[in-house]
Design a protein around this motif. Structure first.
Motif, PDB file in Angstrom:
ATOM      1  N   ASN A  28       9.374   2.144   1.505  1.00 30.72           N
ATOM      2  CA  ASN A  28       9.863   3.269   0.710  1.00 30.72           C
ATOM      3  C   ASN A  28       9.250   4.550   1.258  1.00 30.72           C
ATOM      4  N   VAL A  29      10.083   5.567   1.438  1.00 32.43           N
ATOM      5  CA  VAL A  29       9.621   6.866   1.926  1.00 32.43           C
ATOM      6  C   VAL A  29      10.147   7.935   0.977  1.00 32.43           C
ATOM      7  N   ILE A  30       9.244   8.737   0.441  1.00 31.59           N
ATOM      8  CA  ILE A  30       9.622   9.837  -0.440  1.00 31.59           C
ATOM      9  C   ILE A  30       9.109  11.127   0.181  1.00 31.59           C
TER      10      ILE A  30
ATOM     11  N   THR B 225       5.112  17.052   2.217  1.00 30.93           N
ATOM     12  CA  THR B 225       4.361  15.820   1.981  1.00 30.93           C
ATOM     13  C   THR B 225       5.288  14.623   2.158  1.00 30.93           C
ATOM     14  N   ALA B 226       4.671  13.473   2.368  1.00 29.92           N
ATOM     15  CA  ALA B 226       5.420  12.223   2.453  1.00 29.92           C
ATOM     16  C   ALA B 226       4.617  11.135   1.761  1.00 29.92           C
ATOM     17  N   ASP B 227       5.257  10.431   0.844  1.00 22.41           N
ATOM     18  CA  ASP B 227       4.673   9.248   0.214  1.00 22.41           C
ATOM     19  C   ASP B 227       5.339   8.048   0.871  1.00 22.41           C
ATOM     20  N   ILE B 228       4.527   7.157   1.421  1.00 24.81           N
ATOM     21  CA  ILE B 228       5.047   6.032   2.186  1.00 24.81           C
ATOM     22  C   ILE B 228       4.472   4.743   1.643  1.00 24.81           C
ATOM     23  N   GLU B 229       5.345   3.769   1.403  1.00 28.72           N
ATOM     24  CA  GLU B 229       4.922   2.455   0.943  1.00 28.72           C
ATOM     25  C   GLU B 229       5.153   1.452   2.065  1.00 28.72           C
TER      26      GLU B 229
ATOM     27  N   MET C 124       0.849  -1.169   0.000  1.00 29.13           N
ATOM     28  CA  MET C 124       0.000   0.000   0.000  1.00 29.13           C
ATOM     29  C   MET C 124       0.898   1.236   0.000  1.00 29.13           C
ATOM     30  N   ARG C 125       0.525   2.203  -0.813  1.00 27.88           N
ATOM     31  CA  ARG C 125       1.223   3.480  -0.846  1.00 27.88           C
ATOM     32  C   ARG C 125       0.266   4.552  -0.346  1.00 27.88           C
ATOM     33  N   SER C 126       0.734   5.351   0.603  1.00 32.76           N
ATOM     34  CA  SER C 126      -0.090   6.393   1.207  1.00 32.76           C
ATOM     35  C   SER C 126       0.618   7.733   1.117  1.00 32.76           C
ATOM     36  N   ARG C 127      -0.162   8.787   0.977  1.00 27.28           N
ATOM     37  CA  ARG C 127       0.399  10.143   0.921  1.00 27.28           C
ATOM     38  C   ARG C 127      -0.128  10.944   2.108  1.00 27.28           C
TER      39      ARG C 127
ATOM     40  N   ILE D  76      -5.032   7.540   0.995  1.00 26.78           N
ATOM     41  CA  ILE D  76      -4.658   6.218   1.455  1.00 26.78           C
ATOM     42  C   ILE D  76      -4.831   5.233   0.299  1.00 26.78           C
ATOM     43  N   GLN D  77      -3.902   4.337   0.181  1.00 23.89           N
ATOM     44  CA  GLN D  77      -3.900   3.305  -0.860  1.00 23.89           C
ATOM     45  C   GLN D  77      -3.884   3.923  -2.256  1.00 23.89           C
ATOM     46  N   MET D  78      -2.882   4.750  -2.491  1.00 29.88           N
ATOM     47  CA  MET D  78      -2.692   5.326  -3.828  1.00 29.88           C
ATOM     48  C   MET D  78      -2.310   4.212  -4.792  1.00 29.88           C
ATOM     49  N   LYS D  79      -2.657   4.377  -6.016  1.00 33.18           N
ATOM     50  CA  LYS D  79      -2.196   3.449  -7.060  1.00 33.18           C
ATOM     51  C   LYS D  79      -0.716   3.706  -7.271  1.00 33.18           C
ATOM     52  N   ASP D  80       0.036   2.634  -7.508  1.00 33.01           N
ATOM     53  CA  ASP D  80       1.460   2.803  -7.805  1.00 33.01           C
ATOM     54  C   ASP D  80       1.620   3.565  -9.098  1.00 33.01           C
TER      55      ASP D  80
END
Length: 79
Positions: A31-33, A40-44, A1-4, A74-78
């Motif tokens: 993964n953390v961007i 902002t933070a994108d977290i996988e 799951m990828r969340s922003r 929450i649960q962004m598409k890759d």
């Protein structure tokens, strides 16, 4: 799951870098961007949304106490 998340409470690039490094060191996060400004933070992760929010709350308390993570998606598409 990828969340922003919107990151609130980071007011300098060095604080953002410290936060990103702390998050990236957590074994639960794959993964953390975080952009240079740290807004902002994108977290996988494989954690559920609730588990991830609990983990981020603990990180916030340990690092600054005033950092807040607001879920944007929450649960962004890759990509």
């Amino acid at each position: 799951m990828r969340s922003r998340f919107r990151v609130i409470g980071i007011d300098c690039p060095l604080c953002a870098l410290s936060l990103r490094r702390s998050l990236a060191a957590l074994p639960e996060l794959r993964n953390v961007i975080m952009p240079f400004g740290g807004t902002t933070a994108d977290i996988e992760t494989d954690l559920s949304s609730e588990e991830l929010l609990r983990l981020l709350s603990g990180v916030s308390e340990r690092l600054h106490g005033q950092v807040t993570f607001l879920p944007l998606d929450i649960q962004m598409k890759d990509r």
